[in-house]
Structure formats: C-alpha cells, structure tokens
Design a protein around this motif. Sequence first.
Motif, mmCIF file in Angstrom:
data_model
loop_
_atom_site.group_PDB
_atom_site.id
_atom_site.type_symbol
_atom_site.label_atom_id
_atom_site.label_comp_id
_atom_site.label_asym_id
_atom_site.label_seq_id
_atom_site.Cartn_x
_atom_site.Cartn_y
_atom_site.Cartn_z
ATOM 1 N N LEU A 208 -15.919 -8.294 0.374
ATOM 2 C CA LEU A 208 -15.518 -8.229 -1.034
ATOM 3 C C LEU A 208 -14.458 -7.162 -1.278
ATOM 4 C CD1 LEU A 208 -18.998 -8.481 -2.828
ATOM 5 C CD2 LEU A 208 -17.355 -10.304 -2.374
ATOM 6 N N GLY A 209 -14.601 -6.044 -0.587
ATOM 7 C CA GLY A 209 -13.621 -5.000 -0.814
ATOM 8 C C GLY A 209 -14.147 -3.651 -0.363
ATOM 9 N N GLU A 210 -13.368 -2.634 -0.637
ATOM 10 C CA GLU A 210 -13.779 -1.281 -0.253
ATOM 11 C C GLU A 210 -13.826 -0.388 -1.471
ATOM 12 O OE1 GLU A 210 -11.577 1.742 0.658
ATOM 13 O OE2 GLU A 210 -9.609 0.941 0.160
ATOM 14 N N ARG A 211 -14.527 0.716 -1.338
ATOM 15 C CA ARG A 211 -14.736 1.602 -2.466
ATOM 16 C C ARG A 211 -15.023 2.992 -1.924
ATOM 17 N NH1 ARG A 211 -19.525 1.264 -6.939
ATOM 18 N NH2 ARG A 211 -20.704 2.281 -5.315
ATOM 19 N N SER A 212 -14.549 4.024 -2.605
ATOM 20 C CA SER A 212 -14.871 5.387 -2.208
ATOM 21 C C SER A 212 -15.618 6.077 -3.331
ATOM 22 C CB SER A 212 -13.600 6.179 -1.880
ATOM 23 O OG SER A 212 -13.110 5.782 -0.621
ATOM 24 N N VAL A 213 -16.754 6.648 -3.003
ATOM 25 C CA VAL A 213 -17.637 7.260 -3.985
ATOM 26 C C VAL A 213 -17.851 8.722 -3.598
ATOM 27 C CG1 VAL A 213 -19.884 7.099 -5.116
ATOM 28 C CG2 VAL A 213 -18.813 5.049 -4.175
#
Lengths: 203, 349
Positions: B308-313
């Motif tokens: 689905l995608g990438e994310r940085s938290v």
Amino acid sequence: MTETSRTSEEADADLIARSRREPEAFAELFRRHAPDITRYVTRRLGADAAEDVVAETFLTAFRQRARYDVARPDARPWLYGIATNLIGRHVRTEVRRLRALERTGVDPVTAPFTERSDERVSAAAVRRALAAALAALPAGHRDALLLVAWGGLSYEETAQALGVRIGTVRSRISRARSRMRRELGGADPTSLRPTVNEEPIGG
Amino acid sequence: MDEMTLLENLRSEVPPPESADLRRVEERLTAAITGSAAAERPRRRSSVPFRRPVVPLAAAGTALVLLGGALAVRGEEPGPKGHVVHVMPNRSVEVLDRAAEGVWRQRELRPAPGQYLVFETESMASAEGAVGEDGAYGRYLHRGRRKVWMPVQGRSLDAVVVDTVLPARRFPGYPLPATAPRTTRTGRPERLVDFDQRPEHLRTDYAYLSRLPTDPQGMYRHLYTGLGEGEEAHRQAWSRVCDLLCQAYMPAAQRAALFRAAGAIPGVTVVRNAEDGIGRKGVAAARVDRLTGERREYVFDPETYDFLGERSVVVDAAAAGAPVGTVVSYSVVLKADVSDSAPTPRPRS
C-alpha cells in the motif's frame, strides 16, 4: 498496488499453461500445494526424507508441465501421483518405520514433533495395529488408502493420481480397510466400535 | 470410531511444514525455473550505458528542503566501496513472508520495451527551512499527488511527471507558514528529473529490475551493494527496499525475493495495526531509524498483501523534534499501470 487484482481463482491448469510461456508462474503452484504435499510425504516417510521427495516432486512436475492435461483444473492428483512414485523409492524406509512403530509403540516419524504429539488422537495400541496393517499392505494398496485418508483425495482423484481405474481404487481400499479392522481386532477394543454400517464405497 | 477415522488420526500430529523449510525447497525449484527462464528467454542487454555526464540544474527554491520527497535523484549514496560481503541471515518477518507469497496471487503488470509504467502516488514530506514570509525558519508537512510515467527501458531522464500540490499540514509545534500551499493545484507535465547520478546498482527502471536476482540471498546482496557494516548499512538497505517498491515495479519473482530479503534485514519488526498515509488499514513491516527517531513502516493490505505504501512515524521525540506518534512522511501507491505513451513534458525555460 491498489488496483492489482487477485488471481487466486486462476485454476492450477491455467497456471501450468501459463508457466509454459512464463516458467516463473510455476512457483505459484508450489506455494499452493507444497505445504499439504510436504505434510503428506512427512507423514509417510518422516521429515528427513520428505524434503528431497517434495523438491523432486515439484522439479519433476516442472519438467513435465508440457504434458499436463490442462482440461483438469485441479493439479493435486497429478502432484500427489508424482509424489507417490517418488515415495515408492523409499518404500523400505517407510515400512521399516511402520514396523518400528508396530514393535515399540514409538513412532520414528512423529518423534521429532513430540512436543505436538497428541495422545488423544490415537492410543498406542491403535497406532501399533494400524502400523502393522499399513506395513503389511501391498504398496499400491497403501498408496490408495493413504491418498484418501491423509492426502484428502477423492476416489476419482486417487485413481487419476495412481493411473488406475476407479474400481481398482475401490477394491484396494476395501481390502486395506479389512486388513486394518483385522489388526485392530487385537488392539484395545474400547477404542473401537464395530462398524455396523459399512459405507458403500464410491468415488 | 471406524478404522478410517483412526487412520486419519494416525500421525496427525505431524504439523504443516515450517516456512523456512519450505523456502529451502522452493529455492531449489526457483533455481530450476530461473535456469529454464534464462534458457528460453535470452537476456537483453541495454545498449545505452546508464551513467553519463550530467549537468545538475540548480534546484528551485534552495531555502526549502523537502525531506523524504520522491525525487529520483540522489547523489548522497556512496558508490561501491570495499569488499564487505553481506550474507543473508536466516531470519524472516511474517508480514514480508506473506507479502512474498501474495505476489503470486496479484495481477502482474507486464510492461514491454517502449511502454511506460505509470504510477499514481500521494505523499507527504516534511518541509523545513526559510519558509516564513520574512525568511524565518519554519516547518510544515508538504503534501502532493503525482502521476509519473517511467520508461520501461531507459533512463529516468525520460520520465514525465504531473504534480498536484495538496493543502499543506501543520508540523506539530510550528504554525503553518504563509508560504505553505493551501489549495490544490495541478501542474503541467514536466520531466521528472534533470539529472540522475545514481550508481548502476540503484537503478529502478523495469528493464534493470527485471535482471535482478530472483533468489532472496541474491536480492539481499543487491540491497547491500556498496554498503559497509553496522546500523547505517541496515538503515540504508531498508530504505532501498522502498526505492524498489515506491514508484518502481519489479517482476513477481524479484518482488517475492525482495520481500524475503527485506525480512532478513536486522531490526525489522511487525506492526500489526498499521495504517497507510491515507488511512487504509494494514499490516506493516517496520524498522526504527535511531538517527531520526522515526519508524519507517512498509504497509501491506492485510488480506491480499498488496503493497500500500510507506510511512514514517516518530518514536523518539527528542531525536525527531516532534511528538511521538507524529506521522512525518508517507507515500502511498494509488495506482500502478502500463501505458503506451506519456504526455509531452513542458520544455525547460
């Protein structure tokens, strides 16, 4: 990717047909069936022998994919048939281990998985009796019986897998069942209720 | 119980095979398949050398630094150095195993030479610098959608992009600067990049990716090409996984190998209740970057394991300079497809 759609409905036959042009499509067939076939071969021969048999099963299938009849959507009979032929090369291992179980009550095949062993599913006497029956059966009878009991194939699929007529499968299984009942007659009788209604054997 | 039921129970404690055992068998099969594929389909060699002299154009608006943006150009990667051989450790991450298996159930794109892979993505990245009216320092979260046409064969210099700027978001602790976009605005087709000085092993065009190893060990070595040892190497290897997934497309065999290899990178963990940048629920494989105090998550559909995608938290407020839980960047794949043509880019002034 959001718009990619699943092709899990793609029949085995379509995959095999596709793999003739795109060999890598064959890997999907492995992913679909290798878990079940591995477990089946492991139950017959033990984990040590199973790995090679399963690898050889799929390599053989891959090499023979041009000869698969794509009118048969489900490849399981084909794959189990190849696996059965390869198991046949280990028939002495298989029988030796069944005899060991019969003699000692300790199963060399399930020993590596003892932490999961479930005494409830079969009492030692029953296991030993069944092992005696399986070891005594002609290989072709054992193949038919176990494809149905452990492989989950129907009689029709078993006939395809073994390349015999369905009537042959019926009679082999019928005789194998008699043999088992005879051996079990000497086992703990409380674990057995007499089979009054013998199901009609059908495919 | 009749004798058939008793027989069905015999040895029923034999469990389904371990995935590591299956993988070992599968690799033997893959080797045969790959050998056969190579024999049936001779490799094409690109006749155009990828690296060529480039003239870097000045980036517009040097005061504004877009972090984690999707520009294909990255000069900071060192070239291959030394002879550190990275052997894939025997570890795996369930989510990535599932993703590797899912690959074969997904619709496969089959771009041909001369065609374009078209990616539609939405991303958010932290913007910081002199973004205030009077040139004061500020931060905000820049968001945009983009549609990129990537030539299947050839250089990223021929790629075309149409960018849409979306209303920006506040970065926690900073006011939204007056210069931050507040309305949606779609631009005209432009060339994606003006120069590309990535070394060969960081290419992400389909023709190149199709030639990457299809075995996890080979893919693992590829991910670590030119990297040294230790945390920094693992961080970069994890980042390279995204380069190969976001705005790039590799054939199923390579994609499966990539997921297996990614699962072997030290420090990778599973995030069960993940969410991608636009709120789609998923499961993620993630790795904490201690330097930035962020956890970089690669999110997959929990059913199909489509990427689905990438994310940085943010996981370390001090290191990140933002509260824990802040999403500081994301990039989601909205659509990936194949097209015969691309729009004509606007000529550079």
